[in-house]
Motif scaffolding. Structure first.
Motif, PDB file in Angstrom:
ATOM      1  N   LEU A 113       8.401   1.802  -2.177  1.00  0.00           N
ATOM      2  CA  LEU A 113       7.958   1.117  -0.950  1.00  0.00           C
ATOM      3  C   LEU A 113       8.233   1.941   0.303  1.00  0.00           C
ATOM      4  N   CYS A 114       7.346   1.770   1.299  1.00  0.00           N
ATOM      5  CA  CYS A 114       7.652   2.313   2.634  1.00  0.00           C
ATOM      6  C   CYS A 114       7.962   1.170   3.596  1.00  0.00           C
ATOM      7  N   ALA A 115       7.688  -0.068   3.127  1.00  0.00           N
ATOM      8  CA  ALA A 115       8.040  -1.238   3.964  1.00  0.00           C
ATOM      9  C   ALA A 115       7.930  -2.485   3.103  1.00  0.00           C
ATOM     10  N   LEU A 125       9.892  -6.864   9.888  1.00  0.00           N
ATOM     11  CA  LEU A 125       9.710  -5.979   8.727  1.00  0.00           C
ATOM     12  C   LEU A 125      11.073  -5.631   8.130  1.00  0.00           C
ATOM     13  N   TYR A 157       3.805   2.230  -1.023  1.00  0.00           N
ATOM     14  CA  TYR A 157       3.349   0.848  -1.145  1.00  0.00           C
ATOM     15  C   TYR A 157       4.079  -0.045  -0.147  1.00  0.00           C
ATOM     16  N   ILE A 158       3.408  -1.107   0.223  1.00  0.00           N
ATOM     17  CA  ILE A 158       3.960  -2.138   1.104  1.00  0.00           C
ATOM     18  C   ILE A 158       3.926  -3.449   0.327  1.00  0.00           C
ATOM     19  N   ARG A 205      -0.248   2.377   1.713  1.00  0.00           N
ATOM     20  CA  ARG A 205      -0.352   3.001   3.031  1.00  0.00           C
ATOM     21  C   ARG A 205      -1.666   3.766   3.121  1.00  0.00           C
ATOM     22  N   ALA A 235       7.315   3.242   7.970  1.00  0.00           N
ATOM     23  CA  ALA A 235       6.165   2.352   8.180  1.00  0.00           C
ATOM     24  C   ALA A 235       6.435   1.469   9.395  1.00  0.00           C
ATOM     25  N   ASP A 244       0.957  -0.650   9.639  1.00  0.00           N
ATOM     26  CA  ASP A 244       0.715  -0.405   8.200  1.00  0.00           C
ATOM     27  C   ASP A 244       0.648  -1.721   7.429  1.00  0.00           C
ATOM     28  N   VAL A 245       1.194  -2.788   8.046  1.00  0.00           N
ATOM     29  CA  VAL A 245       1.349  -4.066   7.315  1.00  0.00           C
ATOM     30  C   VAL A 245       0.314  -5.104   7.738  1.00  0.00           C
TER      31      VAL A 245
END
Ligand code: P6P
Length: 339
Positions: free
Chosen positions: A85-87, A96, A108-109, A136, A145, A149-150
């Motif tokens: 994950l980046c977030a 976040l 991935y988020i 992402r 992130a 990005d979300v």
């Protein structure tokens, strides 16, 4: 039915699904392990001190229940160190959830509702975990992130699903190649394929809505609900009203046997002008699943998956379920709209 685990199913479909990279498989496996741990606690709720409230109020202004917090902490603990994950975002967290610098990151988020329907836990009614996965946009972007990005349209999800903790524990998910259901075999400790290629019936005989809010709804909404309990040319009998108060439980029943779930906005209630359900962790993932299963999901005007959220906990009205029932509903809500 052959005993196929989720991982085997994912690998079997790897060539069809560019998503099934090693990182994605790892992400899904960590989610599955989290669900098994949550299942264990949900199944012994009442025997140990996990019922009731923590005394805190979450970002939704709702009292936090011990199992809500437990499920949230399990998911964050497992997912933040998985290196995928980046977030991460959760219905239980205002902002976040950053991945600590000590852990490897991925692209991935993950957005979760850790324990949806938790008000039902103390009375032993099904609850569930809902998850939504984005990737992402720029695979080579390894910076931290941020919200941009979300806050993505639901149509950009790469996968979505839910775990339903009930008479058995089920996992239902899609990566855009159909919807597949797996049932946890406690003896084996694996989710085994039990509902391959789920398609929701084009019509059902069930509608799910909390009619106690009737006086807050505008007239088209009232007409759409009246239509569900009035005999129609295609349906001699009125639909049955089925409303558990756990979105995942109502959605899952309607997905398998047909029907519609409505959570309209309250036109006359300043507290819920956009309804109660959250876009990113409830409406968008379930809309992805529903469309993949042949159903429809709108906010009463627009396709849910076309909505671009402006805030992390944005709420939207939700009309979701069997396609032909939804087309009739949309025609009542928006008679001037072209089909
Ligand atoms: P109401 C649970 O709190 C939840 O988010 C969904 O699981 C459920 O469908 C809905 O709220 C119930 O809300 O206003 O009918 O009690």
């Amino acid at each position: 039915m052959p005993q196929i685990t989720v991982t085997e199913h994912l690998l079997l479909h790897q060539k069809e699904s560019p998503m099934a990279t090693g990182k994605f498989t790892r992400l899904l496996n960590e989610l599955i392990l989290s669900a098994k741990i949550i299942t264990r606690e949900v199944n012994k709720a009442g025997l140990v001190d996990v019922l009731g409230f923590t005394g805190e109020i979450n970002v939704q202004g709702e009292q936090v229940r011990k199992l809500d917090e437990y499920a949230n902490s399990i998911l964050i603990h497992r997912m933040e160190r998985a290196g995928v994950l980046c977030a991460m975002a959760s219905e239980e967290n205002a902002d976040l959830i950053d991945i600590p610098p000590t852990f490897p990151k991925g692209n991935y988020i993950l957005i979760v509702d850790p324990l949806d329907g938790s008000s039902n836990i103390d009375v032993n009614i099904n609850v569930g975990t809902i998850f939504s996965i984005y990737r992402r946009p720029d695979d080579n972007d390894h910076s931290c992130a941020d919200l941009s990005d979300v806050l993505r349209k639901g149509s950009e999800q790469v996968a979505a699903g839910y775990f339903l903790y009930g008479t058995s524990t089920m996992m239902v998910y899609t990566t855009g190649k159909g919807v597949h259901g797996f049932t946890l075999d406690p003896g084996v400790g694996e989710f085994l394929l039990s509902h391959p290629d789920i398609m929701t019936p084009p019509r059902g005989n069930v509608y799910s809505v909390n009619e106690s809010y009737w006086n807050y709804w505008d007239e088209p909404t009232q007409q759409a609900i009246m239509a569900m309990k009035t005999p129609q040319p295609h349906r001699r009998k009125p639909c049955s009203a089925r409303y558990v108060g756990s979105l995942v439980a109502d959605f899952h029943r309607n997905l398998l046997t047909g029907g519609v779930f409505f959570y309209p906005k309250d036109s006359l209630d300043p507290k819920k002008p956009h309804g109660k359900l959250r876009y990113l962790c409830e409406a968008a993932p379930l809309a992805f699943i529903c469309e993949q299963a042949g159903g429809m999901a709108t906010d009463g005007e627009k396709r849910i998956l076309d909505i671009e959220p402006q805030t992390l906990h944005e709420r939207v009205p939700l009309f979701i379920g069997s396609r032909d029932d939804m087309l009739d509903t949309m025609h009542i809500l928006n008679p001037e709209a072209t089909d």
